[in-house]
Design an enzyme around this catalytic site. Structure first.
Site, PDB file in Angstrom:
ATOM      1  N   HIS A  28       0.803  -1.266  -0.126  1.00  0.00           N
ATOM      2  CA  HIS A  28       0.078   0.117   0.006  1.00  0.00           C
ATOM      3  C   HIS A  28       0.871   1.103  -0.097  1.00  0.00           C
ATOM      4  O   HIS A  28       0.463   2.260   0.772  1.00  0.00           O
ATOM      5  CB  HIS A  28      -0.860  -0.005   1.183  1.00  0.00           C
ATOM      6  CG  HIS A  28      -2.257   1.088   1.325  1.00  0.00           C
ATOM      7  ND1 HIS A  28      -2.882   0.899   0.548  1.00  0.00           N
ATOM      8  CD2 HIS A  28      -2.104   2.247   1.982  1.00  0.00           C
ATOM      9  CE1 HIS A  28      -3.681   1.982   0.664  1.00  0.00           C
ATOM     10  NE2 HIS A  28      -3.550   2.550   1.587  1.00  0.00           N
ATOM     11  N   GLU A 158      -2.275  -1.019  -5.716  1.00  0.00           N
ATOM     12  CA  GLU A 158      -2.171  -2.368  -4.870  1.00  0.00           C
ATOM     13  C   GLU A 158      -2.697  -3.266  -5.862  1.00  0.00           C
ATOM     14  O   GLU A 158      -3.882  -3.719  -6.014  1.00  0.00           O
ATOM     15  CB  GLU A 158      -3.096  -2.444  -3.632  1.00  0.00           C
ATOM     16  CG  GLU A 158      -2.749  -0.970  -2.938  1.00  0.00           C
ATOM     17  CD  GLU A 158      -3.731  -0.805  -1.840  1.00  0.00           C
ATOM     18  OE1 GLU A 158      -4.111  -1.470  -1.238  1.00  0.00           O
ATOM     19  OE2 GLU A 158      -4.550   0.308  -1.884  1.00  0.00           O
TER      20      GLU A 158
END
Length: 194
Positions: A28, A158
């Site tokens: 992330h 992501e």
């Protein structure tokens, strides 16, 4: 791990020891290719190699559908500025279905270019999805060198299996059976274009 010049690789692995286990790891990192203190990423151009998304309900849980992005504010199949339709989308936080290129190796997921810096980031992965997030909730977060990060100060890409795959049989399975391995690879490549 650093691989070749201007490339960064990330490899996440997991094994199931004695039971079928759902595994869906994500990385992330926030990116602002113009520099961490340069303001927002709305002028960044992005191309996503993804023609569909997995829409979500009001709780941000996938509905199980896979819908095409063509003609919607989610369409980044050709490069365009993030700001171009972000208001109609309300900010981006959605899983894109990475196009199947038929490659058994890594698939190209995204290309992002910073308008001010000319820095370009390309992302490849072996995962079927990518969550595109535009930091819609940042508000006065203190960062390095005294910078303060506001809404849309960075973006996240992501790569992942589809969220909530366990509850949607039409999504690719994220179950790792005993003796099997989960291997998630991401490769970033950075260049500068003026």
């Amino acid at each position: 791990m650093i691989i070749e010049t201007n490339k960064l690789g990330i490899k996440m692995e997991a094994k199931s020891i004695n039971k079928p286990t759902p595994v869906n790891l994500a990385q992330h990192a926030y990116w602002n290719l113009d520099g961490h203190s340069s303001g927002n990423i709305l002028s960044h151009k992005i191309k996503l190699f993804a023609s569909s998304i997995t829409p979500v309900d009001n709780e941000l849980i996938p509905t199980g559908e896979i819908t095409p992005v063509a003609g919607t504010p989610y369409d980044f199949t050709t490069p365009r500025e993030i700001r171009s339709q972000i208001k109609s989308a309300g900010g981006y936080d959605i899983n894109y279905v990475v196009d199947d290129t038929g490659s058994e190796h890594l698939k190209k997921v995204a290309e992002v270019t910073g308008k001010k810096s000319g820095r370009k980031m390309e992302l490849w992965s072996n995962q079927p999805g990518v969550q595109f997030y535009t930091a819609n909730k940042l508000n006065g977060v203190k960062g390095k060198d005294g910078a303060v990060y506001e809404n849309h100060a960075g973006l996240c890409l992501e790569t992942q299996g589809f969220p909530d795959a366990l509850n949607h049989p039409n999504f690719p399975s994220q179950i790792v059976n005993p003796g099997e391995s989960y291997v998630h690879v991401m490769v970033y490549r950075f260049t500068v274009h003026h």
